[in-house]
Design a protein around this motif. Structure first.
Motif, PDB file in Angstrom:
ATOM      1  N   ALA A  15      57.190   8.471  15.332  1.00 26.69           N
ATOM      2  CA  ALA A  15      58.166   7.471  14.903  1.00 26.69           C
ATOM      3  C   ALA A  15      58.928   6.974  16.115  1.00 26.69           C
ATOM      4  O   ALA A  15      59.120   7.701  17.089  1.00 26.69           O
ATOM      5  CB  ALA A  15      59.117   8.074  13.888  1.00 26.69           C
ATOM      6  N   ILE A  72      60.942   3.205  18.139  1.00 26.87           N
ATOM      7  CA  ILE A  72      61.023   1.762  18.353  1.00 26.87           C
ATOM      8  C   ILE A  72      59.908   1.347  19.305  1.00 26.87           C
ATOM      9  O   ILE A  72      59.756   1.932  20.380  1.00 26.87           O
ATOM     10  CB  ILE A  72      62.402   1.380  18.930  1.00 26.87           C
ATOM     11  CG1 ILE A  72      63.487   1.678  17.893  1.00 26.87           C
ATOM     12  CG2 ILE A  72      62.419  -0.075  19.352  1.00 26.87           C
ATOM     13  CD1 ILE A  72      64.899   1.438  18.389  1.00 26.87           C
ATOM     14  N   HIS A  82      59.610  -8.565  20.510  1.00 24.92           N
ATOM     15  CA  HIS A  82      60.751  -8.002  19.811  1.00 24.92           C
ATOM     16  C   HIS A  82      60.485  -6.545  19.465  1.00 24.92           C
ATOM     17  O   HIS A  82      59.384  -6.030  19.668  1.00 24.92           O
ATOM     18  CB  HIS A  82      61.049  -8.811  18.543  1.00 24.92           C
ATOM     19  CG  HIS A  82      59.960  -8.736  17.524  1.00 24.92           C
ATOM     20  ND1 HIS A  82      58.759  -9.408  17.661  1.00 24.92           N
ATOM     21  CD2 HIS A  82      59.870  -8.070  16.337  1.00 24.92           C
ATOM     22  CE1 HIS A  82      57.989  -9.158  16.617  1.00 24.92           C
ATOM     23  NE2 HIS A  82      58.636  -8.345  15.805  1.00 24.92           N
ATOM     24  N   ARG A  83      61.509  -5.912  18.915  1.00 25.21           N
ATOM     25  CA  ARG A  83      61.422  -4.488  18.605  1.00 25.21           C
ATOM     26  C   ARG A  83      61.098  -4.259  17.133  1.00 25.21           C
ATOM     27  O   ARG A  83      61.602  -4.980  16.273  1.00 25.21           O
ATOM     28  CB  ARG A  83      62.768  -3.812  18.937  1.00 25.21           C
ATOM     29  CG  ARG A  83      63.055  -3.751  20.433  1.00 25.21           C
ATOM     30  CD  ARG A  83      64.527  -3.516  20.712  1.00 25.21           C
ATOM     31  NE  ARG A  83      65.322  -4.709  20.461  1.00 25.21           N
ATOM     32  CZ  ARG A  83      66.645  -4.820  20.686  1.00 25.21           C
ATOM     33  NH1 ARG A  83      67.315  -3.782  21.171  1.00 25.21           N
ATOM     34  NH2 ARG A  83      67.277  -5.937  20.433  1.00 25.21           N
ATOM     35  N   PHE A  91      60.596  -0.805  14.330  1.00 25.64           N
ATOM     36  CA  PHE A  91      60.646   0.645  14.163  1.00 25.64           C
ATOM     37  C   PHE A  91      59.437   1.068  13.331  1.00 25.64           C
ATOM     38  O   PHE A  91      59.183   0.514  12.267  1.00 25.64           O
ATOM     39  CB  PHE A  91      61.927   1.077  13.450  1.00 25.64           C
ATOM     40  CG  PHE A  91      62.084   2.573  13.447  1.00 25.64           C
ATOM     41  CD1 PHE A  91      62.797   3.209  14.465  1.00 25.64           C
ATOM     42  CD2 PHE A  91      61.486   3.358  12.470  1.00 25.64           C
ATOM     43  CE1 PHE A  91      62.919   4.592  14.490  1.00 25.64           C
ATOM     44  CE2 PHE A  91      61.594   4.740  12.492  1.00 25.64           C
ATOM     45  CZ  PHE A  91      62.318   5.370  13.502  1.00 25.64           C
ATOM     46  N   GLU A 141      57.572   4.283  11.438  1.00 24.18           N
ATOM     47  CA  GLU A 141      57.537   5.674  11.000  1.00 24.18           C
ATOM     48  C   GLU A 141      56.243   6.294  11.536  1.00 24.18           C
ATOM     49  O   GLU A 141      55.308   5.575  11.889  1.00 24.18           O
ATOM     50  CB  GLU A 141      57.582   5.724   9.457  1.00 24.18           C
ATOM     51  CG  GLU A 141      58.840   5.127   8.837  1.00 24.18           C
ATOM     52  CD  GLU A 141      60.092   5.982   9.023  1.00 24.18           C
ATOM     53  OE1 GLU A 141      59.991   7.119   9.535  1.00 24.18           O
ATOM     54  OE2 GLU A 141      61.198   5.483   8.683  1.00 24.18           O
ATOM     55  N   PRO A 142      56.141   7.598  11.590  1.00 23.49           N
ATOM     56  CA  PRO A 142      54.946   8.217  12.176  1.00 23.49           C
ATOM     57  C   PRO A 142      53.667   7.768  11.473  1.00 23.49           C
ATOM     58  O   PRO A 142      53.659   7.617  10.258  1.00 23.49           O
ATOM     59  CB  PRO A 142      55.175   9.726  12.009  1.00 23.49           C
ATOM     60  CG  PRO A 142      56.387   9.888  11.188  1.00 23.49           C
ATOM     61  CD  PRO A 142      57.141   8.617  11.178  1.00 23.49           C
ATOM     62  N   PRO A 199      60.620 -12.645  14.567  1.00 29.03           N
ATOM     63  CA  PRO A 199      62.012 -13.052  14.795  1.00 29.03           C
ATOM     64  C   PRO A 199      62.087 -13.964  16.017  1.00 29.03           C
ATOM     65  O   PRO A 199      61.464 -13.669  17.039  1.00 29.03           O
ATOM     66  CB  PRO A 199      62.739 -11.731  15.070  1.00 29.03           C
ATOM     67  CG  PRO A 199      61.852 -10.655  14.537  1.00 29.03           C
ATOM     68  CD  PRO A 199      60.456 -11.178  14.558  1.00 29.03           C
ATOM     69  N   ILE A 257      56.591  13.386   7.667  1.00 32.44           N
ATOM     70  CA  ILE A 257      57.464  13.899   8.725  1.00 32.44           C
ATOM     71  C   ILE A 257      57.584  15.413   8.640  1.00 32.44           C
ATOM     72  O   ILE A 257      57.852  16.079   9.604  1.00 32.44           O
ATOM     73  CB  ILE A 257      58.841  13.220   8.634  1.00 32.44           C
ATOM     74  CG1 ILE A 257      58.621  11.693   8.578  1.00 32.44           C
ATOM     75  CG2 ILE A 257      59.716  13.568   9.817  1.00 32.44           C
ATOM     76  CD1 ILE A 257      59.851  10.904   8.347  1.00 32.44           C
TER      77      ILE A 257
END
Lengths: 438, 438, 438, 438
Positions: free
Chosen positions: A200, A202, A221-222, A224, A226-227, A375, A437
């Motif tokens: 996980a 950014i 852009h960034r 996020f 999850e694994p 974005p 997780i």
């Protein structure tokens, strides 16, 4: 694509030699298009076998029209088209570039003849080379970025030309062979799937810096994530055949509702170009029919729709990667071209390498990401702004590149896109999954 | 929806009184459905005015079938349907629940009569109340979660019942009035738009913890958002009229390609239910025709498709929010129900409040997010798993809730979804934009 | 239909008692229409199960609109419609009578309610009876012919009302029963077909003289017929079943090209309303399902299209009669009404009589004559002229009358007409053949 | 067509020289087909511009397939097709001759190439000439009649080849010219219409005796005609323009209901190939665009559907002749070929002659007779029996012959047939009317 957003440098792509001039690149790209036409008879250039398919003749002319309309008309005040009606005939969909011919009728236009279309190409090439010669000293000249856009555009049509003529040939009960000389690679594939697991965090996605990119690859852009994990290789014909044999096409619970309806209505039972006879399954390729046996079972499955890719993944207990997951694993993998020979327009099995393979050069890979704006996305002003943005609905992003993609047209941030039911492209499946997780 | 994923508590939604029993809630929801039918003539229950619209009679029966199929058949061994053929007639789309009637023919079925359908409802209610009585002591009984799912399901059909009968009435040249007694709120609206600005960062979205949520609202997960801003109120009829008057429907550059084609083919010139006469624009509502003038101009624009919402936003120099941006600004805003009176099934202008308003209870708000699975999404096994997941293609997420939504059916994580061209829902526009980092 | 061409006498049809007044006849016809509605629930009046089918409610209103538009508006200066919008809603296809509602949407209109439509009928009846009373002394009054036309028109809609509700009921998986009380006649039929042979010569066809006829039955004129023969009775279910069992629906050589395509596309395997189960063939009737066995096999086959009638005749080594051949054999046969009981809306087997039977009262008989104008045909001026003439393309003439035809609506010169693929009418087959001159 | 019904003699048509051999006639017909292709580019041979239109390449191959299938396969035991797949590709609609390619895809087949199709023709010609040589002494050999049928068939396709390529060229925005060398005849036409009046009586129609005829022209039989009159010349462009200018296309009362709907839906405002610009009307011809002015106004109106012919006749206070009326006036008029020059594939104005003119060689003439079987009609057994009979529904008979008809293909009993909405044929209007007996 906005001229202000095009940051063309002499390094058009990773590893390109500095000494290569724009004129050379222009000639190379244009020549590759015409080389793809060499195996064709004159009759083959004319027809369109379905709405998605354009005639070869049209691809040849439209890519020239693009240079005429977006480069020559603005930067060569003396330029005149050989025929004023070409602007109408060969505009694809640019509303702001004027009235245009109806797409459904592209395959009904017998004149200009093929010969006249090649004359049109030569006419445009003459004017383009004179223009390039004039501006060569000035890398910041606004035409430079537009020329690069035109070349990238032509490379996109090279791929379409190949997928389109494949469909035209397949539609014909005579089943012509495009090029029989290809000798496919047949590597023995290890059984089982290996996975690349990611934490996980950014991640940065999208294009920035030097080198060409379409507007839809920006802004960087960034995101996020999850694994997750991503399969190290593509799904093979052999694996897909198990899905077929497990009644995959008849089990509604594996499919999206629209996908199951689509498969039922169109009587899908296997990928496009697969055919069942008493002797078992075979597959139509540009080199002729091939039995689905032996090494062919290790080749990546191809010509599946998003619906099929999604259903297969569900059957396999997995899912498709998002486009961000795909891009997150790609950075350290070299942008390798097609593992087959140059004329072998067919995806090949991996060469037995370890680690992430087959990202580029075999089949485009359907992702679970709908094609929407990043974005900060901003299309260019004017007609050129219609290039990408106006298609952002009811399409899925595909990542990677296929055996029909020009090698200099591949990059990790590339966002190809098609609707859920499209099958005539070289598109296949890379599996992914979420990681709990714990 | 998986039974294992349903975490029903006595607090069905924020602010619900603890003392309320499941039986009371069951009766309330069922009674609200029937109350919505009070203004109808028997003939009104029968027809379907387009493929998206189901007859009122069908909604009444289908919601009962849902309890019969997913609750009574598993948890009441003695239950028998009053007519075996209802299982066929009133299954909407659950393939795993057996063969079903063709959607396109729902409006052609005159029997069972309306009276018989109400008898069917009473029959199911009797059985349900006996079941609830039997399991009442046991909050962990698996039927409890399914009953709550059935109630949420019925609340969804309450809204559809309203939007569908509105379309039926509008299709009729007689233009019947559903309920003329409504007295809409007419607040004077401040000119200009105020914005709520949000910083870049990691946000948590999706449902977790107590209270009901659909499977598609899970798993709760992290997203990274670049800086953005969201309009504090909805776009009004008055603002939308400016777009119409600025030739908004005829300027291709403002639209998605598919959207412009759609608008041209269907001859759209304004939202659904707007009509132009010599006296200017008016609007068909459940309370009759209303002129687009005065306070009506401050009401939220409604009955627009995604295509129109997207084009309007582009015209306004903005964009639609993503569903994550919407959810990121929502937490601190109370889930308020419709600002109009109970029978006033029409969106109202804001009451002049400052800050984020109109999130719930006026119109659903189109977002720029395609409807796809959240990370870790898993549908329930069996037929109930077909509830949400199989629709995840070619749809956009809408957030909030409308004037036709039952108050206890609203929550910040709710993901409504419809295709790009749908207009008969109470759907409107909230603007958003990116904020440059500078 | 031209008023000048209507030659109404007190003898409206053969055998009608002289004493019968126009008012009595008006009331009889209107009452018969309403009597046909008695077995219906209110919901049944509303829907249209396919484009050819109109809602019962619409038939009730349209036949009243006809009197309003073509009689009252011209001959009752004080008449006012109860609702101006009815003129729009209930005009079927009379372009010259003003704008009209779209046929495809007839089944979507829930208001006016059934009750309001009956009020509309009563309103029109009041005005009509006052008018009839006023003109009763004057048989030459131009309204008299129009009233008779309106009554004949209503009788046509009585038959459509029956065939339409039959289709509505069949479309419903609940398969409601219209009237179970019917007790069909079951006569043992002689095996083999007997023929009536006719010589070559000039025959007179078409209507002239007293009594009502539509404009398309005129002018009476001469035709030359080569020698021919006509079957004395209709083709039975049993005979048609042999055709079905002989692969009749799968042998292209028996069919017109358009007929075979139609049968393939719509997956026809038998007449409309026939259904095959494990127990063999059965047939949906207004009295419920009936097995195709026993006496039912002797009943006339019904609900076949022209395509099927034509293919059956070819299979049988025969052909269909022309409309002129049919009319040539008819003159000496009494115009008998339906051989079943009054409520038995289903064709019956012959009662064992010798000679030409079943000309009237069982099924309409497809002829091999296309529906075109007779020599000297002239439609009436104005909207009423749209009654018949504008349909003279792509239709076949049917002769005789069916079990759903009002007895006073039958006559030898009657030209019914429908397109080749229509099956929901009570239409069957009488065979014919040419006779070699030797 | 039945071999037993073909009565081929050396006198193939009136005036044919006795000395002409079958081989010469075979070569003449085949050569005329290829001569019609001379003005075409290779690309022109490939496409189909609408469902009714076949590619030129297909016509060339199909006419050869006809000889292969119906002559060589039965009468030349050693014959082998150059490619077995041609039997599938080039069968038009003969179900009993085996599986066949889908008509809608004829224009998508690029291979065999044009060159290969000409090779196919040569291959068939070789075999045919050897066969003809072998049977030449035996005029009663059953192949002789089949060869004549094949030649008549090829002549039909010559006309279709011309009308099809005209449509292909018109569909192309480049508007190619087929042959600009034509010099049309421009005769000054007398104003006003003259009529030929005929008495009531029994007339004989249909073919008998020597000379070729299709099965649908038999049996010769008697018809009774009431008194009638027929226009001595065709309706002109100038006359039709008056209809257009009199709002003919917008007045529903002039049209059949289906015709008016068709005209509205397809936005017809004039005959096919007419176009309106600021400078007035012009017309697309195989020799390029021509203004509708001067002598062109005297040319026969062409490319009208039955619907338009019927509406024009009604507007003019007339009607169309029946096919029997047409045949009744034809016997004493010589079968003259097209009054234009050989390459002038466009109808010409009459040369000022008195009496009945323009029966043959300008435009086919729509009649008011539906295409049904004559008394005693019997198609041939086997696949060849599908030639005519299976089309006998929803078509109208056209009489005469057009400028695109081969001269040796014209005769008074010829029954051409097309559906009501077809416009791409060279079809026009001859008026007729009834004559009151009085």
């Amino acid at each position: 694509m906005s001229t202000s957003e095009l940051h063309l440098s002499r390094e058009l792509h990773a590893g390109a030699p500095n000494a290569r001039t724009l004129a050379e690149r222009y000639l190379d790209v244009r020549a590759r298009t015409e080389a793809l036409c060499e195996p064709l008879e004159r009759e083959d250039f004319v027809v369109s076998s379905m709405l998605d398919v354009s005639p070869t003749k049209w691809h040849l002319a439209h890519t020239s029209w693009f240079f005429e309309t977006f480069v020559l008309s603005s930067h060569d005040s003396g330029y005149q088209s050989p025929d004023q009606r070409y602007a109408f005939l060969f505009n694809s969909y640019y509303v702001q570039a004027g009235e245009r011919h109806c797409r459904a009728q592209r395959g009904l236009v017998t004149r200009p003849t093929v010969e006249q279309v090649f004359e049109y190409r030569a006419w445009v090439d003459d004017a383009m080379l004179r223009l390039i010669d004039r501006i060569a000293e000035d890398a910041a000249h606004p035409a430079v970025a537009l020329i690069e856009l035109g070349l990238q555009h032509e490379q996109q049509h090279q791929e379409l030309l190949v997928t389109d003529i494949k469909h035209v040939f397949w539609t014909n009960p005579m089943r012509p062979v495009y090029d029989a000389r290809a000798t496919p690679i047949r590597a023995a594939l290890e059984a089982g799937m290996r996975w690349k697991t990611m934490d996980a965090g950014i991640y940065h996605v999208g294009h920035e810096g030097a080198g060409f990119a379409f507007d839809n690859e920006r802004a960087r852009h960034r995101v996020f994530l999850e694994p997750f994990r991503v399969a190290e290789r593509l799904v093979t014909n052999g694996e897909y055949l198990q899905f077929v044999n497990d009644a995959g096409y008849r089990r509604a619970e594996l499919w999206l509702a629209a996908g199951f309806s689509c498969a039922q209505e169109r009587r899908w039972e296997a990928p496009l170009y697969w055919e069942r006879s008493r002797d078992g399954w075979s597959m139509f390729t540009l080199a002729g029919e091939e039995a689905l046996a032996g090494g062919v079972l290790d080749e990546p499955v191809c010509h599946v729709s998003y619906y099929e890719a999604d259903a297969f993944a569900r059957w396999a207990g997995c899912r498709l990667p998002t486009e961000f997951e795909w891009e997150a694993v790609a950075p350290n993998v070299p942008v390798a071209s097609h593992s087959g020979s140059a004329r072998h327009l067919h995806p090949a099995a991996p060469k037995g390498a370890r680690g992430l393979t087959q990202l580029y050069g075999e089949v485009w890979q359907w992702t679970g990401s709908a094609y929407v704006a990043y974005p900060g996305y901003a299309p260019a002003p004017g007609a050129i702004g219609e290039y990408n943005g106006k298609w952002m609905t009811d399409q899925w992003v595909l990542r990677g590149a296929s055996c029909a993609t020009a090698p200099s047209h591949m990059r990790p941030t590339y966002r190809n896109f098609f609707p859920s039911d499209v099958r005539w492209q070289f598109a296949g499946i890379r599996l992914a999954g979420s990681v709990s997780i714990a």
